[in-house]
Design a protein around this motif. Structure first.
Motif, PDB file in Angstrom:
ATOM      1  N   UNK A 184       5.317  -0.271  -5.182  1.00  0.00           N
ATOM      2  CA  UNK A 184       4.456  -0.773  -6.260  1.00  0.00           C
ATOM      3  C   UNK A 184       3.807  -2.094  -5.856  1.00  0.00           C
ATOM      4  N   UNK A 185       4.571  -2.964  -5.205  1.00  0.00           N
ATOM      5  CA  UNK A 185       3.997  -4.226  -4.724  1.00  0.00           C
ATOM      6  C   UNK A 185       2.947  -3.978  -3.647  1.00  0.00           C
ATOM      7  N   UNK A 186       3.217  -3.010  -2.764  1.00  0.00           N
ATOM      8  CA  UNK A 186       2.269  -2.724  -1.693  1.00  0.00           C
ATOM      9  C   UNK A 186       0.941  -2.208  -2.218  1.00  0.00           C
ATOM     10  N   UNK A 187       0.951  -1.593  -3.400  1.00  0.00           N
ATOM     11  CA  UNK A 187      -0.285  -1.060  -3.961  1.00  0.00           C
ATOM     12  C   UNK A 187      -1.304  -2.160  -4.229  1.00  0.00           C
ATOM     13  N   UNK A 188      -0.865  -3.384  -4.288  1.00  0.00           N
ATOM     14  CA  UNK A 188      -1.762  -4.509  -4.555  1.00  0.00           C
ATOM     15  C   UNK A 188      -2.330  -5.119  -3.277  1.00  0.00           C
ATOM     16  N   UNK A 189      -1.973  -4.579  -2.123  1.00  0.00           N
ATOM     17  CA  UNK A 189      -2.381  -5.191  -0.861  1.00  0.00           C
ATOM     18  C   UNK A 189      -2.998  -4.152   0.079  1.00  0.00           C
ATOM     19  N   UNK A 190      -3.843  -4.640   0.942  1.00  0.00           N
ATOM     20  CA  UNK A 190      -4.514  -3.785   1.921  1.00  0.00           C
ATOM     21  C   UNK A 190      -3.582  -3.542   3.108  1.00  0.00           C
ATOM     22  N   UNK A 191      -3.399  -2.277   3.418  1.00  0.00           N
ATOM     23  CA  UNK A 191      -2.587  -1.888   4.572  1.00  0.00           C
ATOM     24  C   UNK A 191      -3.539  -1.408   5.659  1.00  0.00           C
ATOM     25  N   UNK A 215      -1.646   3.512  -2.803  1.00  0.00           N
ATOM     26  CA  UNK A 215      -1.792   2.552  -1.708  1.00  0.00           C
ATOM     27  C   UNK A 215      -3.201   2.592  -1.140  1.00  0.00           C
ATOM     28  N   UNK A 216      -3.651   1.465  -0.629  1.00  0.00           N
ATOM     29  CA  UNK A 216      -4.924   1.385   0.083  1.00  0.00           C
ATOM     30  C   UNK A 216      -4.625   1.268   1.571  1.00  0.00           C
ATOM     31  N   UNK A 217      -4.778   2.375   2.285  1.00  0.00           N
ATOM     32  CA  UNK A 217      -4.537   2.387   3.729  1.00  0.00           C
ATOM     33  C   UNK A 217      -5.881   2.483   4.424  1.00  0.00           C
ATOM     34  N   UNK A 240      -1.757  -6.299   6.114  1.00  0.00           N
ATOM     35  CA  UNK A 240      -0.389  -5.852   6.394  1.00  0.00           C
ATOM     36  C   UNK A 240      -0.495  -4.497   7.085  1.00  0.00           C
ATOM     37  N   UNK A 241       0.546  -4.097   7.792  1.00  0.00           N
ATOM     38  CA  UNK A 241       0.575  -2.753   8.361  1.00  0.00           C
ATOM     39  C   UNK A 241       1.963  -2.175   8.176  1.00  0.00           C
ATOM     40  N   UNK A 260       9.494  -6.548   6.988  1.00  0.00           N
ATOM     41  CA  UNK A 260      10.165  -6.519   5.683  1.00  0.00           C
ATOM     42  C   UNK A 260      10.413  -5.064   5.283  1.00  0.00           C
ATOM     43  N   UNK A 261      11.661  -4.687   4.960  1.00  0.00           N
ATOM     44  CA  UNK A 261      11.951  -3.303   4.548  1.00  0.00           C
ATOM     45  C   UNK A 261      11.217  -2.929   3.270  1.00  0.00           C
ATOM     46  N   UNK A 262      10.793  -1.664   3.206  1.00  0.00           N
ATOM     47  CA  UNK A 262      10.150  -1.127   2.000  1.00  0.00           C
ATOM     48  C   UNK A 262      11.187  -0.288   1.260  1.00  0.00           C
ATOM     49  N   UNK A 263      11.372  -0.557  -0.039  1.00  0.00           N
ATOM     50  CA  UNK A 263      12.415   0.106  -0.821  1.00  0.00           C
ATOM     51  C   UNK A 263      11.896   0.482  -2.210  1.00  0.00           C
TER      52      UNK A 263
END
Length: 314
Positions: A184-191, A215-217, A240-241, A260-263
């Motif tokens: 959910x946090x990653x959805x706010x950031x560009x991967x 997600x934005x990949x 981020x990647x 950083x681990x994704x959980x």
């Protein structure tokens, strides 16, 4: 040239007696005589002079002897190159940075007597399985998106790696100091994952992951290699990647990159070992047992798998 005749010639030259050569080769003395006669006819020279004391090499026999020994050594090397257990176990890992290569190195440390030939075919699952089926490699690591029973011919697959994910960010990124990151946090950031091959099994995995969690990949941009990617991320407050937790990266200390681990849920990329069921290389069985013993436990909390990975172990 008949290598049995060459072997008989060497045995007779070493023994000095056709009878002793026959005993050493477990054949009759008459068979020794016939083989030597056939070799002499083939070479159009006399190799031995028969005397009351035995068989003595002629000058032509003396000239031929070192070459005969080399022929037998070459035969032995050629035989060993294809005998199961005598040649190297040839395994495709796709990339030397990712989990399969790491686990193969661990396997080599545990079983140094098994010679390995680690290759990167730069092929998708279809190309790699075709290479396994053709016998140009012993096994490959790939995501298998169909049930193992649907693989063609003698091909077999077993899920041996569940690779958990981490994000990689620079020190100025908003998530840089997090101990864990949620999807959910990653959805706010560009991967940023430039150069991901369209149509590959890993592209399908990330497409499904992105769709499931918003997600934005971003795969746009020229590919300058991992070193350039890491430099860009280290210098950015936004990029981020995603990377497998066992993927190997090296960077200068000055980059201060964070893994950083994704959980919650923890995305898992399932990979299988693919081999031929009729492959008798003893190292392959040991490798399969080793990989099964090293199958990582799932992290605490919920796990996310792609649709094709939810049927349990293949």
């Amino acid at each position: 040239m008949d290598l049995d005749a060459v072997r008989t010639f060497v045995a007779a030259a070493d023994a000095g007696q056709f009878q002793e050569a026959a005993a050493a080769l477990s054949i009759t003395q008459q068979a020794v005589s016939k083989r030597i006669a056939a070799l002499e006819q083939d070479l159009d020279v006399r190799l031995f002079t028969r005397t009351a004391r035995g068989a003595q090499l002629t000058i032509d026999g003396q000239a031929f002897l070192p070459h005969a020994r080399e022929l037998l050594r070459v035969e032995a090397r050629a035989d060993a190159s294809v005998r199961p257990g005598r040649r190297a176990l040839r395994i495709d890992v796709l990339s030397r940075r990712i989990a399969p290569a790491v686990l193969l190195q661990d396997f080599h440390r545990a079983h140094p007597q098994i010679e390995l030939d680690v290759v990167t075919l730069d092929a998708d699952v279809h190309g790699a399985t075709a290479a396994v089926e053709a016998g140009t490699i012993d096994a490959t690591f790939h995501a298998v998106t169909v049930p193992a029973g649907q693989l063609p011919g003698a091909l077999r697959a077993a899920r041996v790696i569940d690779e958990h994910h981490e994000i990689l960010v620079g020190p100025r990124h908003a998530l840089a100091n997090a101990r864990v990151v949620t999807l959910a946090q990653l959805a706010e950031h560009r991967i940023w994952m430039p150069g991901m091959a369209v149509g590959s099994e890993w592209a399908a995995y990330y497409d499904e992951l992105a769709a499931a969690f918003g997600l934005t990949i971003d795969v746009v941009g020229p590919v300058f290699g991992n070193e350039a990617l890491l430099a860009e991320i280290a210098d950015s407050a936004e990029l981020a990647t995603l990377a497998g937790e066992r993927t190997r990266y090296l960077w200068p200390d000055s980059y201060d990159l964070r893994r950083i681990p994704v959980r919650d849920p923890a995305p898992v990329y399932p990979m299988s070992l693919i081999w031929r069921d009729d492959n008798r290389h003893p190292g392959l069985r040991k490798l399969r047992d080793y990989l099964d013993s090293r199958r990582a436990d799932a992290p605490e909390g919920e796990v996310w798998l792609p649709t094709w990975g939810r049927t349990g172990r293949a």
